[in-house]
Write a protein that holds these residues in place. Sequence first.
Motif, mmCIF file in Angstrom:
data_model
loop_
_atom_site.group_PDB
_atom_site.id
_atom_site.type_symbol
_atom_site.label_atom_id
_atom_site.label_comp_id
_atom_site.label_asym_id
_atom_site.label_seq_id
_atom_site.Cartn_x
_atom_site.Cartn_y
_atom_site.Cartn_z
ATOM 1 N N LEU A 1 38.820 31.244 70.248
ATOM 2 C CA LEU A 1 38.831 30.301 69.127
ATOM 3 C C LEU A 1 40.259 30.042 68.666
ATOM 4 N N LEU A 2 41.068 31.109 68.590
ATOM 5 C CA LEU A 2 42.472 30.915 68.238
ATOM 6 C C LEU A 2 43.195 30.117 69.314
ATOM 7 N N ALA A 3 42.819 30.343 70.556
ATOM 8 C CA ALA A 3 43.414 29.575 71.655
ATOM 9 C C ALA A 3 43.044 28.097 71.563
ATOM 10 N N THR A 4 41.998 27.776 70.807
ATOM 11 C CA THR A 4 41.637 26.375 70.598
ATOM 12 C C THR A 4 42.422 25.766 69.445
ATOM 13 N N LEU A 5 42.623 26.542 68.361
ATOM 14 C CA LEU A 5 43.293 26.003 67.182
ATOM 15 C C LEU A 5 44.795 25.831 67.401
ATOM 16 N N SER A 6 45.436 26.784 68.063
ATOM 17 C CA SER A 6 46.893 26.704 68.232
ATOM 18 C C SER A 6 47.319 25.452 68.996
ATOM 19 N N PRO A 7 46.701 25.108 70.124
ATOM 20 C CA PRO A 7 47.092 23.841 70.794
ATOM 21 C C PRO A 7 46.839 22.612 69.936
ATOM 22 N N LEU A 8 45.795 22.658 69.092
ATOM 23 C CA LEU A 8 45.553 21.517 68.210
ATOM 24 C C LEU A 8 46.706 21.338 67.227
ATOM 25 N N ALA A 9 47.179 22.462 66.661
ATOM 26 C CA ALA A 9 48.315 22.383 65.735
ATOM 27 C C ALA A 9 49.556 21.863 66.450
ATOM 28 N N ASP A 10 49.791 22.340 67.655
ATOM 29 C CA ASP A 10 50.946 21.861 68.422
ATOM 30 C C ASP A 10 50.803 20.385 68.762
ATOM 31 N N SER A 11 49.592 19.968 69.076
ATOM 32 C CA SER A 11 49.371 18.557 69.401
ATOM 33 C C SER A 11 49.632 17.668 68.187
ATOM 34 N N ALA A 12 49.161 18.100 67.019
ATOM 35 C CA ALA A 12 49.408 17.320 65.802
ATOM 36 C C ALA A 12 50.900 17.278 65.479
ATOM 37 N N LEU A 13 51.604 18.394 65.714
ATOM 38 C CA LEU A 13 53.045 18.414 65.458
ATOM 39 C C LEU A 13 53.784 17.488 66.423
ATOM 40 N N ARG A 14 53.349 17.463 67.669
ATOM 41 C CA ARG A 14 53.963 16.528 68.612
ATOM 42 C C ARG A 14 53.715 15.080 68.197
ATOM 43 N N ALA A 15 52.513 14.805 67.697
ATOM 44 C CA ALA A 15 52.223 13.455 67.216
ATOM 45 C C ALA A 15 53.124 13.095 66.039
ATOM 46 N N PHE A 16 53.377 14.078 65.171
ATOM 47 C CA PHE A 16 54.290 13.844 64.046
ATOM 48 C C PHE A 16 55.696 13.499 64.552
ATOM 49 N N LYS A 17 56.201 14.275 65.496
ATOM 50 C CA LYS A 17 57.549 14.014 66.015
ATOM 51 C C LYS A 17 57.623 12.669 66.719
ATOM 52 N N THR A 18 56.582 12.344 67.456
ATOM 53 C CA THR A 18 56.578 11.059 68.160
ATOM 54 C C THR A 18 56.585 9.894 67.173
#
Length: 691
Positions: free
Chosen positions: A431-448
């Motif tokens: 479950l943590l392995a699911t949430l961490s990539p989501l947070a990273d994906s949202a952060l990448r979207a922010f930077k983009t």
Amino acid sequence: MATSYFPDRITSPPSSNAGGSALSPRSPSTPSALKSNALQNRITSVLSASYADLEIRDALNVFDERNLTNSAEARRNLRLDVQEELIQCNGEVVQDFGQVAQQLRRIGAAISSLNDSCAEMRKHISAANRETGPMLDEAKGILDGKAQVEGKKQLLDAFNDHFVLSEADQATLTSSTEPVNDEFFRVLTCVKKIHQDSQILLGSENQRLGLEILEQSSKQVNGAYQKLYRWVQREFKSLDLENPQISAGIRRALRVLAERPTLFQNCLDFFAEARENVLSNNFYAALTGAPVDQDHPVMGKAIELSAHDPLRYVGDMLAWAHSATVSEREALEVLFIADGDEIAKSIRAGIESEPWTRPDDDFEETPVFDGKRSLNQLVDRDLAGVFRQLKQRIEQVVQSHQDATLAYRISNLLTFYTTIFSALLSPSSALLATLSPLADSALRAFKTSTRDHLASLQTSTHPISPTDLAPPDFLTDALATLRTLMTSFETSHTTTSPTTAFDPILDEALRPYLAGCASLSRTLPSPHAQIFSLNCAIAALATLAPHATTLAAAPVEHLRAEIESHTSALKDATFDFLLSSSGLAPLLPIQDFRDKRDELAAAARKLDVFLPTATEDARGFLGQVGDRGVVRSVVEEAAERFCGVFEGVEGRVLEGDEMAEGDGEEDGEEEGMRLREVFPRTGGEIRVLLS
């Protein structure tokens, strides 16, 4: 003491003569001497007698009872009376013993008669023994045989009671119509004891009996575990984990079923699959409002209908997942952790009885059942379906909204819930392995999104600074966005986060805009470039300063150093403005004013015009600086430096007058126009006017 009263009588030495004709000690004494010795002996015995003697006391009591008077006649008759009484008593005793002797003779006759009767009876008994001996031997043999039969019967009954189940117990153990209750577990314990004890029979002479009982008990135990396995599966289908009072029967059944590790693991797999379907359906129902069944309607509004804001939508989904995780973990702790040691013991016993089920060769070193690890694995499996749906919907939200602030807030929200879930789940949780990539994906979207916005600004904005030298709109918008980002970061991260954790965000959301402002400032003349840069730095500092200790310690220090540098440049520019406006600048290179009276007079006239409005002019010179405090400090320091320079000029003027007086100049015109009169202003007046 008697000897002390009669020393001469008691201790008188015997007489002797030289010729040896004296009387020997054995010679007869005279009558007077004998009487004297008897009286002496009597007195001595009386005086030496102890009146504490019981016999004397009894004698005195007897005399007292007789009421004897102490007279001569009574003393003479006392002995006779006593002897007479003694003779009478002896006569009575003799008479009584005569009667006793007569009775003893009669008893002796009776004893002789009894002896004769006993001898006759012994004869009859001997004859009877000779006649009944064979019958007694036969009866003894029969009784011994009976005892053996009874012993064998008791042994058979005990054997049947211990090794043979009754039909009712067999039905309780294997029949599907009978419930799984305390009676079932009692019979199962009894059968396991029979199975264990039957192995002892294999060491006896008759091994066939042991083999038969071992085979029968094995079938019964296997049937019982199959019944228990099916019962646990049925209970799992209807088990309500929301009920805090979970049945103790299911926990006991799991402890017992753990003795068959294969069946126990199958039950766990079945349970995990069932719970995953239930939680997935419940999550979908909470999202859409469509109940799983009519008996369990959804309480409250559906998440998709009530959460119009994307951030709230994501937060509501995460909150539901967190609540479900907590509830699931608490319920599973009651099921598995409360009896974890018992389950581990049961699994170990089952693996020892079924060695082929061992997971590896280091069975003795590896724990067969880790309660916390199994709990974490079950929670992961139960919530896997929920987190799959959660991942899909969060990815849709991030991809469908091209908003950098929203993406970053979603990333922080996911990071916050990742921290919360870390306290509930193991570090290796899926479950943590699911949430961490989501947070990273949202952060990448922010930077983009941030970089795209910056690129659009660079291509669309003309590189001309505002006319009022205020921070440009793109910096103002960036700072407003930055405040939102910092607030989101502080509410989503723990206090133990390092102060540099926010630096990557500053690299994306602030530093490129500050760099753009620096590029614009290089196109402006001085002091407009310093004022513009100072205004931009002050605005950035005002945004970062409330968060200096937690997020932006280094950037704040950098901005303060930059502000100090720009302020120092403005101080120099203001000082130059005061010198040029006051007319004092041309006088600075002149060391001797005696030949420069005209220049000195022109500077004095210009200074008089300058002084009344000097301070206001200086403030007007810095009027585009946004911080009034900075303006005040710059003007004060520039005025102080100006006063210092003026005092230097004044000193050279006075030196010129002194040098003129020393040279003895007699020119009346020149003497009437001293340098001090041409340049009358003093340093004190200047300080008062510029204060």
